[in-house]
Design an enzyme around this catalytic site. Structure first.
Site, PDB file in Angstrom:
ATOM      1  N   ASP A 173       0.868  -1.181   0.000  1.00  0.00           N
ATOM      2  CA  ASP A 173       0.000   0.000   0.000  1.00  0.00           C
ATOM      3  C   ASP A 173       0.908   1.234   0.000  1.00  0.00           C
ATOM      4  OD1 ASP A 173       0.895   0.321   2.597  1.00  0.00           O
ATOM      5  OD2 ASP A 173      -1.087   0.211   3.535  1.00  0.00           O
ATOM      6  N   CYS A 228       3.188  -3.180   3.980  1.00  0.00           N
ATOM      7  CA  CYS A 228       2.380  -2.013   4.348  1.00  0.00           C
ATOM      8  C   CYS A 228       3.140  -1.268   5.439  1.00  0.00           C
ATOM      9  CB  CYS A 228       0.965  -2.416   4.745  1.00  0.00           C
ATOM     10  SG  CYS A 228       0.810  -3.478   6.198  1.00  0.00           S
ATOM     11  N   THR A 263       2.955  -1.575   8.806  1.00  0.00           N
ATOM     12  CA  THR A 263       3.391  -2.511   9.854  1.00  0.00           C
ATOM     13  C   THR A 263       3.561  -3.938   9.356  1.00  0.00           C
ATOM     14  OG1 THR A 263       1.106  -2.987  10.416  1.00  0.00           O
ATOM     15  CG2 THR A 263       2.178  -1.188  11.648  1.00  0.00           C
ATOM     16  N   GLY A 268      -1.709  -5.337   8.724  1.00  0.00           N
ATOM     17  CA  GLY A 268      -2.952  -5.274   7.935  1.00  0.00           C
ATOM     18  C   GLY A 268      -2.879  -6.204   6.737  1.00  0.00           C
ATOM     19  N   HIS A 282       8.471 -24.537   8.436  1.00  0.00           N
ATOM     20  CA  HIS A 282       7.513 -25.233   9.309  1.00  0.00           C
ATOM     21  C   HIS A 282       6.058 -25.013   8.918  1.00  0.00           C
ATOM     22  CE1 HIS A 282      10.381 -25.779  13.009  1.00  0.00           C
ATOM     23  NE2 HIS A 282      10.914 -26.201  11.863  1.00  0.00           N
ATOM     24  N   HIS A 310       4.984 -31.396  10.702  1.00  0.00           N
ATOM     25  CA  HIS A 310       4.738 -30.185   9.920  1.00  0.00           C
ATOM     26  C   HIS A 310       3.614 -30.437   8.907  1.00  0.00           C
ATOM     27  CE1 HIS A 310       8.133 -28.553  11.912  1.00  0.00           C
ATOM     28  NE2 HIS A 310       9.004 -29.348  11.306  1.00  0.00           N
TER      29      HIS A 310
HETATM   30  C1  RB5 Z   1      -1.599   2.855   6.605  1.00  0.00           C
HETATM   31  O1  RB5 Z   1      -1.542   4.061   7.269  1.00  0.00           O
HETATM   32  C2  RB5 Z   1      -1.376   1.703   7.562  1.00  0.00           C
HETATM   33  O2  RB5 Z   1      -2.429   1.609   8.461  1.00  0.00           O
HETATM   34  C3  RB5 Z   1      -1.198   0.403   6.813  1.00  0.00           C
HETATM   35  O3  RB5 Z   1      -0.139   0.516   5.928  1.00  0.00           O
HETATM   36  C4  RB5 Z   1      -0.865  -0.808   7.647  1.00  0.00           C
HETATM   37  O4  RB5 Z   1       0.197  -0.535   8.524  1.00  0.00           O
HETATM   38  C5  RB5 Z   1      -1.973  -1.460   8.319  1.00  0.00           C
HETATM   39  O5  RB5 Z   1      -1.801  -2.519   8.953  1.00  0.00           O
END
Ligand code: RB5
Length: 149
Positions: A8, A65, A67, A70, A98, A134
């Protein structure tokens, strides 16, 4: 291998370097976007990448993304996708060995480009153990998808 890559807006800044690195390793890449830093919605790109794996067009995928969380939540909504959000190389390797993970997710706001490329190496260079417990446990993941567990 053919590797699908998606991101994203919060993963866009490192996507091209990740793609270049994967190509340098000798793999082919399908880039499902996004293609700019304009705000967008990660489930769209997670689903586009999952579709490439589930159709057989790609073997493995990378989703980026902010983090990685998401993207991994969205990817794991798809039957047949085993996505792991990793920020250490041990986990990125072991989730292939695994869990037979077919999607690696990480966050551009969590890892730097150096660690991102090492995560890609750990994931793509590892092989599913395909043995013993596994196999049993990965089959149980399928059972969950089918409502049997
Ligand atoms: C976008 O701001 C952020 O929320 C998205 O990239 C991600 O980190 C969501 O899990």
């Amino acid at each position: 291998m053919k590797i699908v890559v998606g991101c994203d807006h919060a993963g866009y800044d490192i996507k091209d370097a990740v793609i270049a690195h994967i190509k340098e390793k000798g793999h082919d890449v399908i880039d499902v976007g996004t293609y700019s830093t304009a705000s967008c919605h990660y489930p769209v790109y997670a689903s586009a990448a999952c579709e490439k794996i589930l159709s057989g067009e790609a073997e493995l995928g990378i989703l980026i993304c902010g983090t990685g969380i998401g993207m991994s939540i969205a990817a794991n909504k798809h039957d047949g996708i085993r996505a792991a959000c990793c920020s250490d190389c041990f986990s990125a390797r072991l989730t292939r060995e695994h869990n037979d993970a077919n999607m690696l997710c990480f966050g551009q706001r969590v890892v730097g480009i150096g660690l991102a490329l090492d995560l890609v190496d750990a994931f793509l260079d590892a092989t599913y153990a395909n043995s013993g417990n596994h196999i049993t446990r990965v089959a149980m993941l399928k059972d969950i998808e089918e409502g049997k567990l």
